[in-house]
Design an enzyme around this catalytic site. Structure first.
Site, short mmCIF file in Angstrom:
data_model
loop_
_atom_site.label_atom_id
_atom_site.label_comp_id
_atom_site.label_asym_id
_atom_site.label_seq_id
_atom_site.Cartn_x
_atom_site.Cartn_y
_atom_site.Cartn_z
N LYS A 191 0.89 -1.33 0.01
CA LYS A 191 -0.11 0.15 0.05
C LYS A 191 1.04 1.22 -0.19
O LYS A 191 1.46 1.51 0.95
CB LYS A 191 -0.91 0.21 1.27
N GLY A 244 6.92 5.20 7.78
CA GLY A 244 5.94 6.16 7.89
C GLY A 244 6.50 6.94 9.36
O GLY A 244 7.27 6.83 9.89
N GLY A 249 3.54 4.30 13.26
CA GLY A 249 4.25 3.30 13.51
C GLY A 249 4.05 2.53 14.77
O GLY A 249 3.56 1.14 14.95
N GLU A 266 10.39 1.63 9.97
CA GLU A 266 11.48 2.68 9.56
C GLU A 266 10.64 3.97 9.76
O GLU A 266 9.57 4.46 8.94
CB GLU A 266 11.77 2.75 7.93
N CYS A 300 13.02 11.52 6.21
CA CYS A 300 13.51 11.02 7.49
C CYS A 300 15.00 10.99 8.04
O CYS A 300 15.20 11.61 9.00
CB CYS A 300 13.05 9.55 7.43
N GLU A 398 9.90 16.25 14.83
CA GLU A 398 10.09 16.43 13.32
C GLU A 398 9.53 17.37 12.80
O GLU A 398 8.08 17.47 12.95
CB GLU A 398 9.98 14.92 12.78
#
Ligand code: NAD
Length: 505
Positions: A191, A244, A249, A266, A300, A398
């Site tokens: 996906k 993501g 996550g 990740e 990321c 982030e």
């Protein structure tokens, strides 16, 4: 600096959006419930794609197809050399459609076309690397257990895997998962992000053309709750590999724990480059600009923090500003563009909100890249936030935009403490000509990758992943195929066996 976009480069502006369907059991189909989605190019404000969206009913069909293809055995037990040949064919077809795929990622994600072309070439290279690993995957043998015993450890494909990817590197990130799962003999349900699905559907076309059997790769489109969540909870799925946000996550891991599925994660990062006065400062300035602005900072691995010795801070930032002013921000389809559009208006608002909040907390805007919404709401120019303290949100969270947070230090110990002062641990950079110092900071860094006197290089051969809340497990590297396997221990006995209850003889 304002941004003006020329729509003549975008063929969809005149021709209208392209339609994409899901791939289930070898056929391109609409969703069972007939749901649909669309994508407006963030760089142009024009609808470029329309997608068939799935729901849990489509997840049922896709997992059933993947399970059938796995159990049939033709794929899982195919000679590794034959599987490798198919992976190599896929890589060649990716190369042959490179410009088309790159254009789709550029118009759907807003990334610059020249960068997207590099990513598609990089993806083909990873498919080739996975093909090589398919042929070297092997178990172990133990001939040292006595004369009557031979021990074998077989590597078998784990089964059906769900692969879920984000919007920032649509074609590259699926290349970090799918070819390795296929090399191991797994079947997959994939996906992509609901914002950037087109290039993954083209990958589906490529795999069908290459000759992958029906059901081996299934591609669903749709939202996280509608499609991603059932791909994680489904009892017919043996493993989930997710890239993501750390927030999703964590939720994904919690769901997967209900059926004790293996997970690979990740997730996000708040990576820093540490610059000492003895570094090659010209190279370090370039890397600071690149690290913070590459992919508009929606990366990321972004070098979103600069940890700089206080003696060189002022000159370094002056050089940063000078270089950043030369970086072309604008139309993703312009070959000279280095920084494209921000993925969505919501995300744009989140970034500008984080910049404003940092200023409210007492940080100084050395460079304010906020562009008035009246001009274009989805572009941002380079932004530098100074006087950042480690406890501020801009130092810890982030931002995922072209925003550099600057923290200064006076000793190596202070630099290391700042480097590790986040919940993330994806990557770090250290700039110095002193080898002892480089080794010391590298060893102390709680990060999955450390670059010394360089930044954000990557190779299929080198594992990639995060410490702390940046993830779980590693992608790429020679272990990448093994991640998609189970081991089976086999003990082969030879000759008469000593009875337990009544010894024979
Ligand atoms: P996201 O977490 O919002 O979405 C990622 C994917 O998960 C999408 O396909 C989404 O539809 C799906 N999803 C959403 N909710 C779900 C649910 N409940 N169950 C299952 N799937 C669900 O992330 P994003 O905004 O698309 O991407 C940006 C994030 O990805 C950033 O945090 C970035 O750091 C991270 N990222 C990490 C890496 C890495 O390798 N470490 C690489 C790229 C991006």
């Amino acid at each position: 600096m304002t941004v003006h976009v020329d729509l003549s480069r975008l063929k969809e502006a005149a021709a209208g959006p392209t339609t994409y369907r899901m791939l289930i059991d070898g056929r391109f189909v609409d969703g069972v419930e007939g749901k649909a989605g669309g994508r407006v190019s963030p760089g142009h404000g024009v609808e470029v794609s329309r997608y068939a969206f799935g729901t849990a009913a489509d997840v049922e069909l896709a997992v059933a197809a993947a399970r059938r293809a796995f159990e049939a055995g033709a794929w899982a037990r195919m000679k590794a050399g034959d599987r490798a040949a198919l992976l190599l064919k896929a890589a060649d077809l990716i190369d042959s459609r490179r410009d088309e795929i790159a254009r789709l990622d550029a118009i759907e994600s807003g990334k610059p076309i020249s960068q997207a072309q590099g990513e598609v070439a990089g993806a083909a290279d990873i498919w080739r690397y996975a093909a090589a690993l398919a042929r070297t995957l092997h178990g172990e043998s133990y001939a040292n257990l006595g004369d009557d015993m031979l021990g074998l450890v077989l590597r078998e494909p784990i089964g059906v895997v769900s692969l879920i990817t984000p919007w920032n590197f649509p074609f590259l990130i699926i290349a970090q998962k799918l070819p390795f799962a296929l090399a191991a003999g797994c079947t997959a349900v994939v996906k992509p992000s609901e914002m950037t699905s087109a290039s993954t559907v083209v990958l589906g076309e490529i795999l069908m053309q290459a000759g992958f059997p029906a059901g081996v790769v299934n591609i669903l489109m749709g939202t996280g709750p509608d499609v991603g969540a059932p791909m994680v909870s489904h009892p017919g799925v043996d493993m989930v590999s997710f890239t993501g946000s750390t927030r999703v996550g964590k939720a994904t891991m919690a769901t997967a724990s209900q059926s004790l599925k293996k997970v690979a994660m990740e997730l996000g990062g708040k990576n820093a480059q540490v610059v000492f006065p003895d570094a090659d400062l010209e190279a370090a300035v370039d890397a600071a600009v690149f690290g913070s602005l590459f992919n508009a900072g929606e990366c990321c691995n972004a070098g979103s923090r600069l940890i700089i010795h206080k003696d060189i801070e002022a000159d370094f930032l002056a050089a940063y500003r000078e270089l950043a002013a030369r970086v072309k921000v604008g139309d993703p389809l312009d070959p000279d563009t280095k920084v494209g559009a921000i993925i969505s208006a919501d995300h744009h608002a989140k970034i500008t909100g984080a910049i404003g909040a940092a200023a409210d907390e007492g940080a100084a805007l050395a460079l304010d890249g906020r562009i008035p919404a009246a001009n274009s709401s989805q572009y941002l120019n380079p932004t530098v936030v100074r006087n950042v303290k480690p406890e501020m949100a801009i130092a810890r969270e982030e931002v995922f935009g072209p925003v550099l947070s600057v923290l200064s230090f006076s000793s190596e110990a202070e630099a290391v403490s700042l480097l590790n002062a986040t919940d993330y641990g994806l990557s770090a950079g250290v700039w110095t000509s002193n080898l002892d110092r480089a080794i010391g900071v590298t060893r102390a860094a709680r990060a999955g990758t450390v670059w010394i006197n360089t930044f954000m290089d990557g190779y299929p051969e080198l594992p990639f992943g995060g410490y702390k809340q940046s993830g779980l497990g590693r992608e790429l590297g020679k272990g990448a195929v093994e991640d998609y396997t189970e081991t089976k221990t086999v003990q082969m006995h030879r000759g008469p066996r000593t009875g337990w209850w009544a010894p024979r003889g």
